[in-house]
Every structure is written in C-alpha cells, then in structure tokens.
Design an enzyme around this catalytic site. Structure first.
Site, PDB file in Angstrom:
ATOM      1  N   LYS A   1     -34.707  26.125 139.967  1.00  0.00           N
ATOM      2  CA  LYS A   1     -33.532  26.696 139.302  1.00  0.00           C
ATOM      3  C   LYS A   1     -33.728  26.646 137.788  1.00  0.00           C
ATOM      4  CE  LYS A   1     -28.448  26.259 139.262  1.00  0.00           C
ATOM      5  NZ  LYS A   1     -27.283  25.517 139.815  1.00  0.00           N
TER       6      LYS A   1
ATOM      7  N   SER B   1     -23.687  28.250 142.169  1.00  0.00           N
ATOM      8  CA  SER B   1     -24.429  28.884 141.104  1.00  0.00           C
ATOM      9  C   SER B   1     -25.933  28.982 141.341  1.00  0.00           C
ATOM     10  CB  SER B   1     -24.207  28.131 139.787  1.00  0.00           C
ATOM     11  OG  SER B   1     -24.767  26.826 139.871  1.00  0.00           O
TER      12      SER B   1
ATOM     13  N   SER C   1     -22.767  24.074 144.285  1.00  0.00           N
ATOM     14  CA  SER C   1     -23.761  25.091 143.921  1.00  0.00           C
ATOM     15  C   SER C   1     -25.048  25.097 144.722  1.00  0.00           C
ATOM     16  CB  SER C   1     -24.113  24.965 142.451  1.00  0.00           C
ATOM     17  OG  SER C   1     -23.144  25.627 141.696  1.00  0.00           O
TER      18      SER C   1
END
Ligand code: GLN
Length: 473
Positions: free
Chosen positions: A74, A149, A173
């Site tokens: 990420k 997210s 997330s």
C-alpha cells in the site's frame, strides 16, 4: 496468468521455476491491470531483485521464506528509493530515504516488491475514490468500488497479480475491501505489527496487515511481519507463535458469539443469507453458537470519527510545504506558502477531516467531543471484554452491503462514514479481525468478519480456515 496462492508460488520456485520469470509475469499483469490497482510498478527493481534471488538459490543459499514471491505494498508504507504518495498530490514526489519495518521484514525473507497500490488519500475513505491518481475498480464488477482505503491492495490480490499484499486498517481499510473484492484480509491486534514507516492517519487505531487468497497465506505473512520493533514504541513484546500451526485443528467446541447489534436493521438480505449460511456451517463443524450483546455499537461511528479525525489533524500538520516535497507554486510569503500548499494539494475529504479534527480538539469543545468520545471508546472496549467472557470469537458482517456503484456515496460523506459500522469498533478496542470470503450475493463478494480478544490471531486463523473449508468461492 492463473491466480496463484503464496504456497503454490513457493512450490513452483522450489520445483525450479525462476524467480525472474515469476516476477516478470507479475509485473506484466500489474502493468496490464485495468482496475487501477497500482500507483506505481517498479519493473526494473523487481526484476533485478528477482534475478539476485535466483543467483542465491543457484549458489545453494536459502534466501528466505518468501524467496521470489511477488508482493504489492500500500502506498502509505515507506519504501526506500521508491515514491510513497499516500494517494495525495502533496506527497506526489516524496521518495522516502528508508523503508517501513514491514517492508524490510518482507524483503529480508526474499520477497520481490513489484509496486505500490492505490488507496484513498491518506487512508481516509471507504472506496479508494479519494485517491488523487485515478479510479480503482472492483475486479468482479468494474462499475463498482473496490472498497477502501486499501482498495488497490485488495484488487491486485483478487486479480491474481500477486498472491499477497500489505494494507493498513484504521477503521476497516483492510477488512472492508477484502470483503468487497472476495479475498482474505487480516487486521492484527493493535501493537502486533510495527508501524514504523507507515504514514500515520490515526495513531491510536492504525495497524498494518495482509491480504491473500487463503487464510494460510495471511497466517504465513503474519509470522514474518509480527513482533516487537524498537523503532515503534507501541509495538508489543508479546511472543509471536507460528500462526500456521494448528490451522486445520477445526472448530469443535469453539464458542462463536453472534452480537445482535451487528445482525439487525440495515443488513442487506442477500448478505445476511450468505453470512447465515457460513455461521450454520461453522455450527455443523462443531462450533457452539452463542448470542451476545454489544449495546454501545451504535455510538461507535461518532466516537471513531471524532478520535480518528482529531489524531489525523495533528498527524497531517507535518505536511506544510517545507518538508516532504509538496509545495504550492510561487508563494508570496511564508504564510501564503503554508496555506496555499495545504489548500491546493490536499483533497476535499482530507481537508474536511483536518477541519473537523481541529474543531473537536479546540478549547471549549475538547470535553464535549474528544474527551467524551474517549469515554465511549472505553465503554466499547469493556463490552467486548464482557462478550469474550461468553464466547471465544465473534462472527459479524464486514459491511452491511456488497460493493456499491462508483460515485454513489461521494457526495454524501455521512452515508460513507455510516457504511463503516461493522469494522470500526474493532479498531477502537484494538482487537484483531479476520475477513474470509463466503458465498457471493447476487454475484458480488461477501466476507464474514471474525473478531477475537487481543492476541488471539491463532484462534482467528483456525476459525477462518474452517470457514474457508466450507467451499466458499
Ligand atoms: N473508512 C474509514 C475512514 O475513512 C477507515 C479507513 C481506514 O481504515 N484507513 O476513516
């Protein structure tokens, strides 16, 4: 390229397939991805690393448990020498001089990082739509959101580009995009994994965890990234057991709590039907189903969005145009530089959150909002403790619905926040949560969330494995 699990990829390498050819396939798939999973793909570096590992294997060395395994990270996790943007224009050109501990740990076991994944700006969102660098799409239905997210990290595993990836979870997330994309996602106990090198959103809630196609692969990744790190003083000294051991022990006698508050109003009927079926199968496998109550669940969203935004307003104050590269053009004065940098380079949602966070911390409102939210947080924590006196793990939905259409909630922040109802209390209480795909509803993925007491990751993996064995997707 067929979607391989981590274990299958390891087997191929053990049988002689070169790490370079595996990395090449992963990089090519990442470059071709039409779902926007990647912010950047680092072809040269990935292939060079893979070649280095091939040489070490040829020389008879054992480069580690993840030797030659392609992984994706990420884009809020620092990667030395590779841009780390957090999905924000303010960090568009930021290249960290060091790597996050989790990245170092993966690399020290021979992992090949092929790219950085798309995310909501500064991890603020539930759909990945606030990412400044493009749309991320749900691979099962590209007209829908992938969740967020950590949307990109879920998508690249669902697409089969990489067998495993890393995300971060402040309020859901990792778990919610795992549920929306049909993969396994795990949020560890607060403190289980070092956050050194994670760009902080809300420090009392943030945790890093894996995405994978199987429960076993997440357990294996947790073996590598867990454990104390002197560079993160919130990281726990708790022993790290082998999370892959006992995975197939079954759930005979395990008490699975069903908190009524998570299964009530608002839960889509198709989602409920899939989840019910998986809980019944757990019961058939020997688990004992017990009804429990978590009465303060309805206050969790308000408490979370006060605490998280308060912490975010403080954490994001470091992006001021002086450090980390992003700066507005032609400033007239120092003040103009600060204010224009932050107004022009932060996105709308991030600015909304900084404003709310600053407001709830301001003199005169602190007690009414922030201090009160902290008290609610403590009540929520105690209710979980009470529930775990009656059961070993909790089974809940991960979200009340399946993935919605792109754009659907973008003009309604409140509706977006409310969709986090099933995941955020777990962060407020610092507990571990595992999401395992179950039967899809109307063709769209659904994930069952299993929540356990602090440091019960082994039990969660074992229970998750039993859910997986039900023959879901
Ligand atoms: N959707 C939640 C939020 O926007 C959770 C995000 C996260 O876990 N990073 O705050």
């Amino acid at each position: 390229m067929p979607a391989l699990t981590l274990s299958e990829t390891r087997r191929r390498i053990a049988q002689g397939e070169s790490c370079e050819s595996i990395a090449e396939k992963a990089v090519a798939a990442a470059e071709k991805s039409t779902h926007g999973a990647f912010v950047s793909v680092n072809r040269d570096k990935a292939l060079e690393t893979a070649r280095g590992i091939d040489l070490r294997i040829k020389a008879g060395e054992q480069p580690g448990i993840l030797a030659g395994i392609p992984v994706a990270i990420k884009d809020n996790l620092c990667t030395k020498g590779t841009a780390t943007t957090c999905g924000s224009r303010i960090l568009e050109h930021f290249v960290p001089p060091y790597s996050a501990t989790v990245v170092e740990r993966l690399e020290s076991q021979g992992a090949v990082i092929i790219g950085k994944t798309a995310m909501d700006e500064f991890a603020m969102g539930s759909t990945s739509e606030t990412n400044a660098f493009g749309v991320v799409r749900n691979p099962v239905d590209p007209t829908r959101v992938p969740g967020g997210s950590s949307g990109g990290s879920a998508v690249c595993v669902a697409e089969g580009v990489v067998p495993v990836s890393l995300g971060s979870d402040t309020g859901g997330s990792i778990r919610q995009p795992a549920s929306f994309c049909g993969v396994v996602g795990f949020k560890p106990t607060y403190g289980r994994v070092s956050r050194y090198g994670l760009v902080a959103y809300a420090s009392s809630l943030d945790q890093i965890g894996p995405f994978s196609r199987t429960v076993e692969d997440s357990a294996l990744l947790m073996n590598i990234i867990s454990g104390h790190d002197e560079r993160d003083n919130t990281s726990s000294m708790h022993d790290v057991p082998d999370y892959t051991s006992g995975l197939d022990d079954g759930v005979k006698g395990v008490r699975v709590g069903i908190p009524a508050e998570y299964w009530g109003e608002g839960l889509e009927s198709g989602v409920r039907a899939s989840l019910d079926e998986s809980v019944k199968a757990l019961e058939a496998a020997g688990a004992k189903i017990v009804p429990v109550r978590l009465p303060s669940t309805r206050y969790a969203i308000s408490a979370y969005y006060i605490i998280a935004l308060a912490e975010a307003s403080s954490n994001l104050s470091r992006f001021d145009g002086v450090r980390y590269t992003g700066r507005a053009k032609d400033p007239k004065s120092l003040l103009d530089m600060y204010s224009r940098t932050r107004s022009e380079l932060f996105g709308e949602e991030v600015k909304r959150r900084i404003l709310i966070g600053t407001f709830v911390l301001s003199a005169g409102y602190y007690d009414a909002y922030y201090a009160k939210a902290q008290r609610v947080r403590e009540v929520i924590r105690r209710e979980f403790e009470h529930a775990f006196a009656q059961c070993d793990v909790l089974a809940t939905p991960t979200a009340p619905t399946t993935a919605w259409k792109l754009g659907e909630k973008m003009d309604d922040p409140l509706a977006m926040y409310l969709s986090d109802i099933d995941t955020i209390a777990v962060n407020l209480a610092g507990l571990p949560g595992l999401v395992v795909p179950v039967k899809p509803s109307a063709g769209l993925p659904v994930g069952l969330q299993l929540v356990g007491p602090a440091f019960s990751e082994s039990l969660l993996f074992k229970t998750g494995r039993a859910v997986e064995l039900q023959g879901a997707p």
